[in-house]
Design a protein around this motif. Structure first.
Motif, PDB file in Angstrom:
ATOM      1  N   GLU A  21       6.675   3.548   9.790  1.00 18.60           N
ATOM      2  CA  GLU A  21       6.686   4.856   9.155  1.00 18.60           C
ATOM      3  C   GLU A  21       5.733   4.897   7.964  1.00 18.60           C
ATOM      4  N   LYS A  22       5.754   3.846   7.166  1.00 18.71           N
ATOM      5  CA  LYS A  22       4.859   3.788   6.017  1.00 18.71           C
ATOM      6  C   LYS A  22       3.402   3.717   6.468  1.00 18.71           C
ATOM      7  N   CYS A  23       3.131   2.927   7.483  1.00 15.41           N
ATOM      8  CA  CYS A  23       1.758   2.801   7.982  1.00 15.41           C
ATOM      9  C   CYS A  23       1.245   4.133   8.527  1.00 15.41           C
TER      10      CYS A  23
ATOM     11  N   ALA B 157       0.800  -1.228   0.000  1.00 11.50           N
ATOM     12  CA  ALA B 157       0.000   0.000   0.000  1.00 11.50           C
ATOM     13  C   ALA B 157       0.829   1.271   0.000  1.00 11.50           C
ATOM     14  N   ALA B 158       2.110   1.193   0.367  1.00 12.41           N
ATOM     15  CA  ALA B 158       2.952   2.389   0.372  1.00 12.41           C
ATOM     16  C   ALA B 158       3.784   2.510  -0.894  1.00 12.41           C
ATOM     17  N   GLY B 159       3.552   1.598  -1.842  1.00 13.77           N
ATOM     18  CA  GLY B 159       4.243   1.684  -3.124  1.00 13.77           C
ATOM     19  C   GLY B 159       3.559   2.658  -4.058  1.00 13.77           C
ATOM     20  N   ALA B 160       4.140   2.836  -5.229  1.00 13.99           N
ATOM     21  CA  ALA B 160       3.656   3.835  -6.178  1.00 13.99           C
ATOM     22  C   ALA B 160       2.228   3.568  -6.607  1.00 13.99           C
ATOM     23  N   VAL B 161       1.887   2.308  -6.875  1.00 16.16           N
ATOM     24  CA  VAL B 161       0.528   1.962  -7.276  1.00 16.16           C
ATOM     25  C   VAL B 161      -0.391   1.887  -6.064  1.00 16.16           C
TER      26      VAL B 161
ATOM     27  N   ILE C 244      -1.904  -2.146   8.420  1.00 18.35           N
ATOM     28  CA  ILE C 244      -1.283  -3.306   9.053  1.00 18.35           C
ATOM     29  C   ILE C 244       0.173  -3.371   8.625  1.00 18.35           C
ATOM     30  N   ASN C 245       1.076  -3.434   9.596  1.00 18.17           N
ATOM     31  CA  ASN C 245       2.492  -3.658   9.323  1.00 18.17           C
ATOM     32  C   ASN C 245       2.724  -5.164   9.322  1.00 18.17           C
TER      33      ASN C 245
END
Length: 341
Positions: free
Chosen positions: A184-186, A157-161, A199-200
């Motif tokens: 950090e991404k979450c 979910a933290a990627g470009a798409v 969710i990590n």
């Protein structure tokens, strides 16, 4: 040959087995070809670094031809015209195209497209206003068909798409749950992009339980960028008539043992779920529609995007390898040069 510029390119030297290494690639200096009638010379500004490129390094049949050994790698590039022998472009124009990983490309003018710097920075045309934005748009809306009030789960979910999928799903009035690989991404997904739950997967001890808690009403749409054990777990919480756009399976791209996991067919039968793989070229004729919608959402402030930019052409291979370590937030790019305008 064009004596004004010095060119450097990246070749695929050997086919990777498992995780690629720098030894699979070769840097080579070559002259820049003169532009012939109908051609232009493009200076590379940004290289797009994408997971699908790993599959093209294998000598295997796929939806896009494999890279040839000892030939330049190709990918999405934003660049600037430095020499034109075409009525379509003039020096200084910014363009996008599928071009070679090299400092300069001499190409036919009808193989590239001009971009508008007034709408967004040029790098955005490799992300939210480019292939990744269109992938999120068509995969989610055409296959996922999210409806207001439904629950959408996005892996990677933290990627470009993935981050664009989640935001488009929110625009459509759904409840969005993102799965990513760091706190950090979450935090970014929840606080900056408005995901309802995150969710990590790296720190969650029981992914099945975490999904049940995050999705108390089950999952109606699962946008899959990852595959593997994450997707195995999501299959356990599908609602009847769930839709699953299969965009990627980055968890297995470097596997040498094959992708082994639970058999999901019975679950799909019981829930009457649709699971469909897709590639962006399926929607080529409709790209203008997607770009118009994405551009409108961007101008309205409904879409945000992030870029992880690695500086320098010589660091392109390192940027590519970082994709499989999950270090990037949003789109991974290599900045090669600035505009000379």
């Amino acid at each position: 040959m064009n004596q004004q510029y010095t060119n450097k390119q990246i070749l695929l030297a050997t086919r990777p087995v498992g995780m690629p290494t720098e030894q699979n690639f070769e840097f080579k200096e070559i002259p820049v070809s003169e532009a012939q009638e109908g051609q232009v010379v493009v200076r590379t500004m940004y290289l797009s670094v994408d997971p699908y490129m790993r599959g093209r390094m294998n000598d295997a049949k796929s939806y896009i031809p494999a890279y040839n050994l000892n030939e330049v790698i190709t990918g999405g590039i934003v660049g600037e015209i430095v020499e034109s022998k075409s009525d379509l472009f003039k020096a200084g124009d910014k363009i996008i195209g599928m071009l070679g990983w090299q400092l300069y490309n001499t190409v036919n003018a009808n193989t590239i497209r001009k971009i508008d710097e007034s709408l967004a920075p040029v790098s955005a045309y490799l992300s939210v206003l480019g292939l990744t934005g269109l992938t999120a748009y068509f995969g989610l809306l055409d296959i996922g068909q999210p409806k207001a009030g439904e629950t959408v789960v996005v892996s990677g979910a933290a990627g470009a798409v993935g981050m664009l999928v989640g935001q488009i799903a929110k625009i459509k009035g759904t409840r969005v749950v993102g799965i990513a690989g760091s706190d950090e991404k979450c935090t970014y997904l929840k606080n900056e992009l408005g995901f309802d739950e995150v969710i990590n997967y790296k720190t969650t001890t029981n992914l099945d339980q975490a999904l049940k808690e995050a999705c108390p009403n089950g999952v109606d749409v699962y946008f899959d960028n990852v595959g593997g054990t994450i997707s195995d777990a999501v299959m356990n919480v599908l609602n009847d008539y769930a839709r699953i756009p299969l965009c990627g399976a980055i968890s297995s791209y470097n596997s040498t043992d094959g992708d082994i996991g639970p058999r999901i067919l019975t679950k799909l039968i019981k829930t009457r779920s649709l699971i469909k793989g897709f590639v962006l070229s399926d929607f080529t004729a409709r790209h203008p529609e997607g770009l118009q919608e994405l551009g409108q959402w961007l101008s309205q402030g409904k879409l945000k995007y992030e870029e992880t930019i690695v500086e320098g052409f010589d660091n392109a291979i390192d940027a590519f390898l970082q994709l499989f370590q999950g270090t990037n937030l949003g789109k991974m790019l290599v900045k090669v040069s600035d505009s000379k305008e």
